[in-house]
Design a protein around this motif. Structure first.
Motif, PDB file in Angstrom:
ATOM      1  N   ASP A   1       0.722  -1.111   0.101  1.00 12.17           N
ATOM      2  CA  ASP A   1       0.048   0.074  -0.044  1.00 12.17           C
ATOM      3  C   ASP A   1       0.847   1.566   0.143  1.00 12.17           C
ATOM      4  O   ASP A   1       0.554   2.189  -0.552  1.00 12.17           O
ATOM      5  N   THR A   2       1.941   1.097   0.573  1.00 12.17           N
ATOM      6  CA  THR A   2       2.903   2.365   0.579  1.00 12.17           C
ATOM      7  C   THR A   2       3.465   2.596  -0.588  1.00 12.17           C
ATOM      8  O   THR A   2       3.688   3.880  -1.113  1.00 12.17           O
ATOM      9  N   ILE A   3       3.595   1.402  -1.406  1.00  9.15           N
ATOM     10  CA  ILE A   3       4.299   1.610  -2.800  1.00  9.15           C
ATOM     11  C   ILE A   3       3.355   2.180  -3.668  1.00  9.15           C
ATOM     12  O   ILE A   3       3.300   2.962  -4.648  1.00  9.15           O
ATOM     13  N   TYR A   4       2.018   1.756  -3.811  1.00  8.63           N
ATOM     14  CA  TYR A   4       1.047   2.257  -4.786  1.00  8.63           C
ATOM     15  C   TYR A   4       0.366   3.471  -4.543  1.00  8.63           C
ATOM     16  O   TYR A   4      -0.133   4.204  -5.241  1.00  8.63           O
TER      17      TYR A   4
ATOM     18  N   LEU B   1      -6.275   4.855  -2.522  1.00 10.70           N
ATOM     19  CA  LEU B   1      -7.185   5.047  -1.782  1.00 10.70           C
ATOM     20  C   LEU B   1      -7.550   3.500  -1.231  1.00 10.70           C
ATOM     21  O   LEU B   1      -8.346   3.505  -0.113  1.00 10.70           O
ATOM     22  N   TYR B   2      -7.331   2.519  -1.907  1.00 13.34           N
ATOM     23  CA  TYR B   2      -7.573   1.074  -1.744  1.00 13.34           C
ATOM     24  C   TYR B   2      -6.563   0.548  -0.913  1.00 13.34           C
ATOM     25  O   TYR B   2      -5.328   0.708  -1.234  1.00 13.34           O
ATOM     26  N   THR B   3      -6.836  -0.383  -0.122  1.00 12.48           N
ATOM     27  CA  THR B   3      -5.833  -1.244   0.588  1.00 12.48           C
ATOM     28  C   THR B   3      -5.599  -2.621   0.111  1.00 12.48           C
ATOM     29  O   THR B   3      -7.049  -3.359  -0.069  1.00 12.48           O
ATOM     30  N   GLN B   4      -4.843  -3.417   0.198  1.00 14.65           N
ATOM     31  CA  GLN B   4      -4.639  -4.901   0.195  1.00 14.65           C
ATOM     32  C   GLN B   4      -4.526  -5.472   1.663  1.00 14.65           C
ATOM     33  O   GLN B   4      -4.421  -6.656   1.384  1.00 14.65           O
ATOM     34  N   ILE B   5      -4.446  -4.797   2.603  1.00 15.94           N
ATOM     35  CA  ILE B   5      -4.226  -5.564   3.730  1.00 15.94           C
ATOM     36  C   ILE B   5      -5.435  -6.484   4.300  1.00 15.94           C
ATOM     37  O   ILE B   5      -4.975  -7.432   4.744  1.00 15.94           O
TER      38      ILE B   5
ATOM     39  N   THR C   1      -6.065 -15.842  -4.535  1.00 15.75           N
ATOM     40  CA  THR C   1      -6.043 -14.673  -5.299  1.00 15.75           C
ATOM     41  C   THR C   1      -7.501 -14.178  -5.150  1.00 15.75           C
ATOM     42  O   THR C   1      -7.523 -12.643  -5.541  1.00 15.75           O
ATOM     43  N   LEU C   2      -8.412 -15.124  -5.721  1.00 10.63           N
ATOM     44  CA  LEU C   2      -9.730 -14.489  -5.994  1.00 10.63           C
ATOM     45  C   LEU C   2     -10.167 -13.897  -4.629  1.00 10.63           C
ATOM     46  O   LEU C   2     -10.863 -13.008  -5.023  1.00 10.63           O
ATOM     47  N   ILE C   3      -9.975 -14.307  -3.676  1.00  8.38           N
ATOM     48  CA  ILE C   3     -10.345 -13.689  -2.336  1.00  8.38           C
ATOM     49  C   ILE C   3      -9.859 -12.113  -2.285  1.00  8.38           C
ATOM     50  O   ILE C   3     -10.620 -11.241  -1.859  1.00  8.38           O
ATOM     51  N   CYS C   4      -8.603 -12.071  -2.412  1.00  8.41           N
ATOM     52  CA  CYS C   4      -7.868 -10.789  -2.359  1.00  8.41           C
ATOM     53  C   CYS C   4      -8.415  -9.986  -3.480  1.00  8.41           C
ATOM     54  O   CYS C   4      -8.545  -8.532  -3.138  1.00  8.41           O
ATOM     55  N   SER C   5      -8.500 -10.230  -4.540  1.00 10.46           N
ATOM     56  CA  SER C   5      -8.930  -9.478  -5.752  1.00 10.46           C
ATOM     57  C   SER C   5     -10.377  -9.044  -5.327  1.00 10.46           C
ATOM     58  O   SER C   5     -10.619  -7.941  -5.713  1.00 10.46           O
ATOM     59  N   VAL C   6     -11.116  -9.886  -4.857  1.00 10.39           N
ATOM     60  CA  VAL C   6     -12.548  -9.399  -4.904  1.00 10.39           C
ATOM     61  C   VAL C   6     -12.755  -8.350  -3.769  1.00 10.39           C
ATOM     62  O   VAL C   6     -13.457  -7.442  -3.933  1.00 10.39           O
ATOM     63  N   ILE C   7     -11.958  -8.460  -2.880  1.00 10.07           N
ATOM     64  CA  ILE C   7     -11.808  -7.568  -1.728  1.00 10.07           C
ATOM     65  C   ILE C   7     -11.488  -6.181  -2.015  1.00 10.07           C
ATOM     66  O   ILE C   7     -11.879  -5.043  -1.810  1.00 10.07           O
ATOM     67  N   TYR C   8     -10.459  -6.198  -2.864  1.00  9.89           N
ATOM     68  CA  TYR C   8      -9.886  -5.074  -3.317  1.00  9.89           C
ATOM     69  C   TYR C   8     -11.005  -4.351  -4.451  1.00  9.89           C
ATOM     70  O   TYR C   8     -11.039  -3.216  -4.442  1.00  9.89           O
ATOM     71  N   PHE C   9     -11.515  -5.139  -5.277  1.00 12.46           N
ATOM     72  CA  PHE C   9     -12.454  -4.628  -6.227  1.00 12.46           C
ATOM     73  C   PHE C   9     -13.757  -3.959  -5.600  1.00 12.46           C
ATOM     74  O   PHE C   9     -14.099  -3.121  -6.061  1.00 12.46           O
ATOM     75  N   CYS C  10     -14.136  -4.670  -4.409  1.00 14.96           N
ATOM     76  CA  CYS C  10     -15.287  -4.279  -3.714  1.00 14.96           C
ATOM     77  C   CYS C  10     -14.677  -2.606  -3.110  1.00 14.96           C
ATOM     78  O   CYS C  10     -15.733  -1.872  -3.362  1.00 14.96           O
ATOM     79  N   GLN C  11     -13.712  -2.534  -2.890  1.00 10.95           N
ATOM     80  CA  GLN C  11     -13.347  -1.410  -2.372  1.00 10.95           C
ATOM     81  C   GLN C  11     -13.506  -0.112  -3.449  1.00 10.95           C
ATOM     82  O   GLN C  11     -13.859   1.060  -3.241  1.00 10.95           O
ATOM     83  N   ILE C  12     -13.008  -0.796  -4.548  1.00 12.92           N
ATOM     84  CA  ILE C  12     -13.192   0.269  -5.970  1.00 12.92           C
ATOM     85  C   ILE C  12     -14.633   0.435  -6.187  1.00 12.92           C
ATOM     86  O   ILE C  12     -15.090   1.628  -6.563  1.00 12.92           O
ATOM     87  N   VAL C  13     -15.448  -0.483  -6.103  1.00 15.46           N
ATOM     88  CA  VAL C  13     -16.847  -0.454  -6.501  1.00 15.46           C
ATOM     89  C   VAL C  13     -17.543   0.486  -5.593  1.00 15.46           C
ATOM     90  O   VAL C  13     -18.465   1.450  -6.135  1.00 15.46           O
ATOM     91  N   ILE C  14     -17.236   0.470  -4.211  1.00 17.81           N
ATOM     92  CA  ILE C  14     -17.887   1.223  -3.367  1.00 17.81           C
ATOM     93  C   ILE C  14     -17.545   2.671  -3.703  1.00 17.81           C
ATOM     94  O   ILE C  14     -18.537   3.653  -3.468  1.00 17.81           O
ATOM     95  N   HIS C  15     -16.526   2.895  -3.929  1.00 12.02           N
ATOM     96  CA  HIS C  15     -15.804   4.334  -4.112  1.00 12.02           C
ATOM     97  C   HIS C  15     -16.453   4.832  -5.440  1.00 12.02           C
ATOM     98  O   HIS C  15     -16.757   5.961  -5.440  1.00 12.02           O
ATOM     99  N   LEU C  16     -16.353   3.866  -6.402  1.00 17.68           N
ATOM    100  CA  LEU C  16     -17.040   4.720  -7.826  1.00 17.68           C
ATOM    101  C   LEU C  16     -18.499   4.774  -7.701  1.00 17.68           C
ATOM    102  O   LEU C  16     -19.095   5.623  -8.387  1.00 17.68           O
TER     103      LEU C  16
END
Length: 160
Positions: free
Chosen positions: A66-69, A72-76, A110-125
């Motif tokens: 997250d510090t590299i990228y 607003l979204y997190t991978q934690i 990977t599906l779990i991590c990607s879906v959580i990250y994508f849900c953050q983007i969807v909520i923001h959009l």
């Protein structure tokens, strides 16, 4: 010399992950998407060390990414959930050195991590009333990541 290298191999490989994600090798990508590199390191480490240590390392790895990228979204949360799950799978099943086990477990992680990250983007959009055509590209990116991670996981997880 070999003992010294084996002792610090996990630390060296942990430090390489952010560089590989930032480098994004094009010859290892599909439709512009790359494999989810933290899973390759987190899966074998979690199987060996258990779920609590894996959750902490998932938090640390997500914090570094997250510090590299710096968006607003997190991978934690995704990496912490995968760390807990991989640790429990390793304790329950004691994954053999079977390529299919590593590939399927890494693809689901990977599906779990990607879906959580994508849900953050969807909520923001959705809060910004952005167009919905972005969702198609996000779903396509998730499936490409899952496929690549599932294909490359047997090679990298056995090595680590």
């Amino acid at each position: 010399m070999k003992f010294y290298l084996n002792q610090y191999l996990s630390l060296l490989s942990f430090l390489i992950i952010p560089f590989v994600m930032f480098w994004n090798p094009s010859w290892l990508s599909l439709m512009g998407s790359q494999a989810y590199w933290p899973i390759f390191w987190l899966l074998p480490w979690s199987i060996i060390n258990g779920s609590f240590k894996s959750m902490l390392v998932g938090f640390l790895l997500g914090l570094i990414l997250d510090t590299i990228y710096a968006d607003l979204y997190t991978q934690i949360p995704g990496l912490m959930i995968c760390g807990i799950w991989f640790g429990r799978v390793g304790n329950l099943i004691k994954l053999e050195k079977n390529s299919l086990h590593f590939g399927l477990t890494a693809a689901i992680g990977t599906l779990i991590c990607s879906v959580i990250y994508f849900c953050q983007i969807v909520i923001h959009l959705l809060l910004d009333n952005s167009p919905l055509w972005f969702f198609y590209y996000g779903v396509q990116n998730i499936f490409a990541q899952v496929l690549l991670t599932g294909l490359f996981a047997p090679v990298f997880c056995k090595w680590l």
